[in-house]
Enzyme design. Structure first.
Site, PDB file in Angstrom:
ATOM      1  N   GLY A   1     -38.724  52.003  50.194  1.00 23.28           N
ATOM      2  CA  GLY A   1     -38.956  52.330  51.755  1.00 23.28           C
ATOM      3  C   GLY A   1     -37.815  51.800  52.555  1.00 23.28           C
TER       4      GLY A   1
ATOM      5  N   ALA B   1     -26.060  53.972  45.772  1.00 22.27           N
ATOM      6  CA  ALA B   1     -26.040  52.466  46.594  1.00 22.27           C
ATOM      7  C   ALA B   1     -24.870  51.718  46.349  1.00 22.27           C
ATOM      8  CB  ALA B   1     -27.337  51.850  46.164  1.00 22.27           C
TER       9      ALA B   1
ATOM     10  N   GLU C   1     -30.452  61.977  46.966  1.00 24.76           N
ATOM     11  CA  GLU C   1     -31.552  61.722  48.101  1.00 24.76           C
ATOM     12  C   GLU C   1     -32.852  62.376  47.839  1.00 24.76           C
ATOM     13  OE1 GLU C   1     -29.730  61.566  51.986  1.00 24.76           O
ATOM     14  OE2 GLU C   1     -27.984  60.413  51.095  1.00 24.76           O
TER      15      GLU C   1
ATOM     16  N   LEU D   1     -33.581  66.866  44.734  1.00 23.01           N
ATOM     17  CA  LEU D   1     -33.757  67.570  43.436  1.00 23.01           C
ATOM     18  C   LEU D   1     -34.913  67.380  42.387  1.00 23.01           C
ATOM     19  CD1 LEU D   1     -29.864  67.672  42.718  1.00 23.01           C
ATOM     20  CD2 LEU D   1     -31.186  69.479  43.800  1.00 23.01           C
TER      21      LEU D   1
ATOM     22  N   ARG E   1     -34.175  41.421  63.431  1.00 25.50           N
ATOM     23  CA  ARG E   1     -34.399  42.564  64.459  1.00 25.50           C
ATOM     24  C   ARG E   1     -35.802  42.617  64.803  1.00 25.50           C
ATOM     25  NH1 ARG E   1     -33.260  48.988  63.043  1.00 25.50           N
ATOM     26  NH2 ARG E   1     -35.333  48.733  61.818  1.00 25.50           N
TER      27      ARG E   1
ATOM     28  N   TYR F   1     -18.949  47.420  58.279  1.00 27.24           N
ATOM     29  CA  TYR F   1     -20.459  47.310  58.835  1.00 27.24           C
ATOM     30  C   TYR F   1     -20.422  47.009  60.348  1.00 27.24           C
ATOM     31  CZ  TYR F   1     -24.633  47.519  55.952  1.00 27.24           C
ATOM     32  OH  TYR F   1     -25.763  47.814  55.230  1.00 27.24           O
TER      33      TYR F   1
END
Lengths: 711, 608
Positions: free
Chosen positions: B215, B268, B318, B321, B465, B528
């Site tokens: 997640g 990743a 992702e 499939l 954040r 980044y």
């Protein structure tokens, strides 16, 4: 024809412009020496100090771009790469500036003296300079002044020095290099020199473009770690050369392309282009330009020649207005027009021919910037006077001709006084002042002064061009206007010489009229189109407008592809001033609009006639082997003959600028072709097409849809 | 600067152990001592129901809500807050920073964003089940699923947890108590065979399956497609993992929470890829269940020349499939020695030049990251309270040395953090080599401590954040990869574009716009970007934010950057796929999807 109203139009009268301050005032009240030696510490781009001229050169020679081309040239020509490096280095030596503060201070001192004696005032918009100061800190800046005089770039540096702004590095033509001492002085004040043409010389192009781009980038000095700013602001003239006619010239795209490139390739976040409009009340080179246009070759720039020009120091050249416009962001210009990812797949130092979208971006930007220059040009009352006096002059010439060419020397005896009364001129000028303001002219009309005083003071500043006799004003065409310094023995003058002498005055005067042309251009094209169209049908008028606009797009600044916008703008202005009624299908001149429309058509009439006579020349006189080089002298001869025979109305047709532009238009339209005949550049004339163009210009042939489409 | 190296050592061990535990959660010891291991649990029939939270080696329980936040990052017990004295502290016990006071954070926070600790924008405290729409169930499927005995749930909270990743808009909506479409049912297969059954049933009853790993997606990949009318079943793979004693060296920043299956299906990348490789380099064998059947290779040969590698249809698919059920990965012995380090450069330009040289000489340490000046200052603001006067004196001395003696401009200097791994001798040798290169670019060694703190921040930055969002500050990060000759330009231009767009879109306060180079390759680097702004005064902050993010991505693409280095495409970046891989490329991918999953059972609509 597209429908109107898709884009919003701002009423030109509402355009907000800054106020001016006279920067000479302080110079008249304080020491020039102190001024030249004062502390100079301008704000810098991102707070980074610029590199030295030497570091700049080294950085260019070591750049991937230049090294790549050196490798390529050496591989293809088989020359040792050291040798090519030498050549690149020599090119750079010839080109590079060597700006140093000492020289700038010297110029600051000398120019203070010179300016004070030549000009009444040098007025600049300080708000514009504040904008410039802000912009310099945020983005690399490119200054784009208009070019009407040699003074321009010294003046620019002078202003920037005075306001403690970063001194620009200026692209100058190689012709300056002819002046030995002065050339070097200019170099030390920040000029760099580029060859006027370098054809396919890859190495020259690489060194030159890299030199300019390096100045716009931030670079890191490896092993010390210090960041350095290039050398921005860079300054160059979009028009490429001084305009001899005071009309803006069709912009040259090469340098603009180079300075936009670092943005397109992602090397900088943005670049600010700042148009600067420099307007002279009286141009130093006034009669010099006129002579040049008439074919008296321009004196080669030489230091001694410059000193001979000393005598001009005693004259009064009025004031100069310098307007620093709104900075234009390259990023916003390119937004949605150029996909920058097209540069992702090839290393950026490998030169690529700019693609179609880049070419069109650069082209449109250039026109936009030149128009911005035009819009902020300050117009003196004299330019209105010049327009009126020229029209008056021509209408009287006409009258004389209709009364018979034999009598035209004895007008006075016939009781037909030449010229126009001061009162009448003042009244007309006031009328034109109001009209031009409605069209958005940036008119510098003194407040709290009566119109008649404004008129007489303008006339007195330009007394070389006008004569006032018994309250009547006319162009000083009957006076001896030979070069007073040449001291030519008075003697019998041939009619041709007489004509040329008259033409000097007329062309000088026309150069002032030309300053206001951009204000009236679109409405004038429309006025002519209404005049020439076969009916009052809007489509017919548009076709006619489109034809004229296309015809004259080498003559005036008319953005390519903006025909519909220009048409709508013209309609809008003429409707607003009550001169036209435009309905869905019809375009009608109103009763009260006759005067305006007549004035406007008269304004463009010399150009219409000029293009016609060039066409006639090509059809009637041009030999099979006429080359581009021979064109100007030949067409000049033809026009002189016609003028002397009284078959032409306008002396200003003798302007080689007009003749060149007409040829360029015909070449562009395909009516004339350049072929490789016996000699390169031989002109091949399509008689049928040239003939039909001439007839259409003369109103004998109406623009058919088909004709427009073909163009 | 070998300050408190003793402490550092034990800390290092502790952290290493913690990491190992986490990785262990993803892996299982190989049965035959092979260098590769199976990651998914063998199906042991039906294990009696255990309480998952207590189950060793299963890092995340089935009921995630027991230990994790429902509307923010990570564990419920760990969060930043401004305490009664207005000082920032980090709660909990899980991290090195836990329980510490961070004195400089408040001033930095208020100064950077124009925020104020008295101006709060608190989140909706609890989610009400009524906010979640009742499930749209396919009764026949549910009945059939029941008969298999595979655990599932239609509980509102379970479903809510699986309906989002960690994009800003997703979290922002949750904080406001707004819940969009969520899966209708969550199912927890334990093994490959379970997955086979589920997929078979899904095909039979035409329900939409969305695989779920950890997640941690930041590409809107877990968002339920609003146009989906079928019942949506979230297939949570978190219970299929097992334990091990080696390491794979794959350490993405989200590794505490993300899953192996997720790593595979998003392509990743981990922080130590320089030593261990990215996921595509680590994977030996993959087994995936698709609607058409199971795809796998017949052997574990280290390289095959058998046409295009079928693994590459799976890596980065992702979840469109099928479900990855087993992965065989390379493992490495735990590194004998680990050492952090850091280098201060006079400016970012020099730092990038140094990293490029390090890459050219192919001597990059396990990790090398270069932060820009903004992040350097941010890192400084996150220094926990120093215990002794002496340390603070030393800090002062260091600052003096760098800024006054070496002439570094505090507003330009930047820092690279380093992590070396391997045999002790080799590490020391390697370290010297890297510092020698750095010195050529004006870099000064700045101590292990700074380096270590840099890496620690990696794992807590996501928590920050949430703190910002409590005070009207929204933030996001995104990444790209770019050739070396473009790195400086892309960093400058994207940062400037963010500032420009914020201003243009009416953001009242100057945004934070910052970047770092996080990975080096032979031919380029991974960059980044971080951006954050105070949204007070904006009527629709999320929309403004999305506009800015969109513009920033356009800027990246215009400057030669890739659409994504490792976050993936999801639904957030789908619109750029055609430009990224060309129409033919997209067609190839589509034809694979059409063959493997003609009925769009795996209907999360990512990627294509």
């Amino acid at each position: 024809m597209a429908s109107g109203g898709v884009y919003s139009r701002i009423d030109p009268m509402l355009k907000k412009r800054d106020d001016f301050e006279d920067m000479l005032e302080e110079r008249r009240n304080s020491s020039d020496v102190k001024y030249a030696l004062r502390c100079y510490s301008p704000v810098l781009y991102k707070g980074l100090s610029p590199c030295t001229p030497g570091e700049l050169k080294a950085s260019v020679l070591q750049s991937h771009q230049v090294l790549y081309i050196i490798g390529q040239v050496s591989r293809e020509t088989g020359r040792a790469s050291d040798e090519v490096v030498e050549e690149a280095s020599a090119i750079l030596e010839e080109m590079a500036h060597s700006q140093q503060l000492g020289t700038v201070r010297f110029f600051a001192f000398v120019l203070s003296k010179v300016f004070k004696s030549l000009f009444r005032s040098i007025r600049v918009n300080e708000e514009g300079l504040q904008r410039l100061q802000q912009t310099i800190q945020d983005h690399p800046v490119v200054l784009l002044p208009s070019h009407r005089s040699y003074m321009d770039f010294l003046l620019m540096s002078y202003i920037l020095y005075t306001y403690d702004l970063t001194l620009p590095v200026i692209a100058a033509g190689m012709d300056f290099m002819g002046m030995k001492v002065v050339g070097e002085m200019l170099r030390m004040s920040g000029a760099f020199f580029i060859r006027r043409s370098f054809g396919g010389d890859r190495l020259y192009w690489a060194v030159f473009s890299e030199y300019v781009k390096t100045m716009l980038r931030v670079r890191t000095i490896l092993f010390t770690g210090f960041l350095q700013n290039g050398f921005a602001p860079v300054e160059f003239f979009l028009e490429g050369t001084r305009s001899r006619t005071a009309k803006s010239l069709t912009p040259k795209l090469g340098l603009l392309n180079i300075v936009m490139d670092p943005y397109l390739k992602g090397e900088v976040f943005d670049i600010s282009l700042m148009p600067v409009s420099i307007s002279y009340e009286r141009i130093l080179e006034e009669s010099l330009y006129a002579r040049e246009l008439l074919g008296v070759p321009k004196p080669k720039e030489s230091t001694s020649g410059l000193f001979k020009a000393r005598k001009i120091l005693s004259e009064d050249y009025g004031s100069i207005h310098v307007y620093f416009g709104e900075p234009v962001s390259v990023r916003s210009l390119a937004e949605g027009r150029v996909d920058r990812s097209q540069f992702n797949l090839l290393p950026r130092h490998i030169p690529q021919r700019p693609g179609e979208e880049v070419v069109s971006l650069v082209n449109d930007s250039a026109y936009r910037l030149v128009r911005a220059q035009e819009e902020n040009m300050v117009l003196q009352p004299w330019v209105l006077l010049a327009s009126l006096l020229l029209q008056n002059h021509h209408s009287q010439q006409q009258k004389n001709h209709t009364e018979g060419a034999t009598h035209h020397h004895s007008t006075q005896e016939q009781g037909l006084n030449p010229g126009i009364t001061l009162e009448e001129l003042t009244a007309q000028t006031t009328w034109l002042r109001d009209l031009s303001r409605e069209y958005g002219a940036f008119l510098h009309w003194p407040e709290h002064t009566s119109p008649s005083d404004v008129v007489s003071s303008s006339l007195s500043l330009h007394r070389g061009l006008v004569s006032v006799c018994e309250g009547r004003v006319q162009l000083a065409t009957e006076q001896a206007v030979g070069d007073p310094s040449s001291g030519a023995p008075p003697g019998p003058v041939s009619p041709e010489e007489k004509l040329l002498n008259r033409a000097v005055v007329v062309l000088s005067c026309a150069s002032y009229r030309n300053q206001v042309l951009h204000v009236f251009l679109r409405p004038a094209l429309l006025a002519c189109a209404v005049h020439a169209a076969s009916s009052t049908n809007k489509q017919d008028v548009f076709n006619s407008f489109s034809f004229l606009r296309n015809m004259f797009s080498n003559e005036f600044i008319l953005c390519p592809g903006a025909t519909v916008q220009d048409f709508e703008e013209a309609c809008y202005l003429l409707v607003k001033t009550g001169a036209l009624q435009v309905s869905q299908h019809e375009v009608l001149v109103t009763e009260s609009g006759q005067r305006t429309v007549a004035f406007l058509t008269n304004m463009l009439d010399p150009f219409l006639q000029g293009y016609q006579v060039v066409c006639r020349f090509l059809c009637e006189e041009a030999s099979e082997s006429l080359t581009e080089k021979q064109f100007i002298p030949a067409v000049r001869k033809f026009i002189i003959k016609q003028l002397l025979a009284g078959r032409l109305r306008y002396t200003e047709l003798l302007s080689s600028d007009l003749q060149k532009n007409a040829l360029a238009a015909l070449l562009r339209l395909g009516a004339v072709r350049k072929i490789k005949g016996v000699q390169p550049g031989t002109l091949q004339v399509d008689n049928l097409m040239v003939n039909s163009l001439e007839d259409t210009l003369g109103g004998k042939l109406h623009t058919q849809k088909a004709a427009v489409a073909r163009l | 600067m070998a300050t408190n190296s003793g402490n550092g050592g034990s800390d290092r061990q502790r952290v290493a152990q913690q990491r190992l535990r986490i990785i262990a959660g993803h892996l299982r010891r190989p049965e035959d001592g092979n260098s590769a291991i199976l990651a998914a649990e063998e199906c042991k029939g039906h294990v009696s129901e255990k309480t998952d939270a207590s189950s060793e080696g299963k890092t995340v329980p089935r009921r995630r809500q027991e230990i994790m936040k429902w509307n923010g990052w990570g564990y419920s017990d760990s969060k930043f807050l401004f305490n009664k004295n207005g000082q920032a502290e980090f709660t909990g016990k899980r991290y090195r920073l836990s329980g510490m006071i961070i004195p400089a954070l408040k001033d930095w926070f208020e100064g950077t964003f124009g925020a104020n600790v008295h101006h709060k924008s608190p989140a909706t405290p609890i989610v009400t089940s009524s906010a979640v729409q009742p499930p749209n169930l396919n009764e026949a499927f549910v009945e059939a699923l029941k008969s298999t005995g595979i655990p599932f749930s239609i509980d509102a909270e379970d479903r809510l947890f699986r309906g989002h990743g960690h994009c800003l808009n997703e979290i922002f909506a949750l904080r406001e108590g707004k819940v969009g479409r969520v899966p209708d049912l969550v199912v927890w297969p334990n093994c490959h065979d379970d997955v086979l059954k589920i997929v078979e049933l899904a095909c039979k009853h035409n329900v939409c399956l969305i695989p779920y790993g950890g997640g941690t997606s930041v590409s809107s990949a877990l968002e339920c497609p609003p146009e989906e009318t079928r019942s949506i079943v979230s297939l949570d793979t978190s219970q299929m993992l097992n334990e091990s004693g080696y390491c794979t060296g794959h350490e993405p920043d989200s590794m505490e929470f993300s899953s192996l299956g997720g790593w595979v299906s998003t392509r990743a990348s981990g922080m130590k890829k320089n030593v261990y490789g990215n996921i595509e380099d680590l994977v030996i064998h993959i087994k995936m269940v698709t609607p058409k059947g199971v795809i796998e290779k017949s052997c574990q040969g280290p390289r095959l020349s058998t046409g295009p590698d079928v693994h590459h249809f799976i890596l980065g698919s992702e979840g469109t499939l099928g479900v990855v059920t087993e992965v065989t990965m390379k493992i490495r012995p735990l590194p004998e020695y680990q050492k952090y380090g850091s280098v201060v450069f006079p400016n970012f330009e020099m730092g990038v030049a140094c990293l490029r040289e390090v890459a050219r000489q192919r001597c990059a340490p396990a990790s090398i990251r270069l932060m820009d000046n903004t992040q350097f200052k941010f890192g400084h603001a996150l220094k926990p309270q120093v215990s002794s006067l002496f340390t603070s004196f030393l800090d002062g001395l260091k600052t003096f040395y760098i800024t006054k003696f070496k002439g570094f401009d505090p507003n330009r200097l930047c820092v690279a953090t380093l992590l070396f791994e391997g045999g002790r001798e080799k590490v020391l040798q390697h370290e010297k080599q890297v510092y020698d290169i750095a010195a050529k670019f004006g870099g000064l060694a700045a101590g292990e401590d700074n380096g270590q703190r840099g890496y620690m921040l990696t794992f807590v930055i996501a928590y920050l954040r949430d703190l910002g969002m409590d005070y009207y500050v929204i933030a996001e990060s995104f990444e790209t990869s770019v050739p070396w000759d473009r790195v400086l330009d892309i960093c400058r231009n994207v940062k400037a574009r963010i500032v420009y767009e914020c201003k243009d879109k009416g953001v009242q306060f100057a945004p934070l716009s910052s970047c770092r180079v996080t990975q080096t390759y032979d031919s380029g680097a991974c960059v980044y970007f971080y951006f954050a702004f105070n949204y007070r005064g904006l009527s629709d902050p999320v929309h403004t934010f999305e506009q800015v993010e969109h513009a920033a991505r356009e800027e990246i693409l215009a400057n030669g950057g890739s659409l994504s280095h490792h976050h993936g495409v999801g639904k957030l970046r789908k619109k750029w796929m055609r430009d990224t891989v060309s129409t033919v490329g997209l067609g190839m991918l589509k034809s694979v999807k059409d063959y493997v999953d003609p009925d769009n059972i795996f209907g999360n609509r990512n990627l294509l």
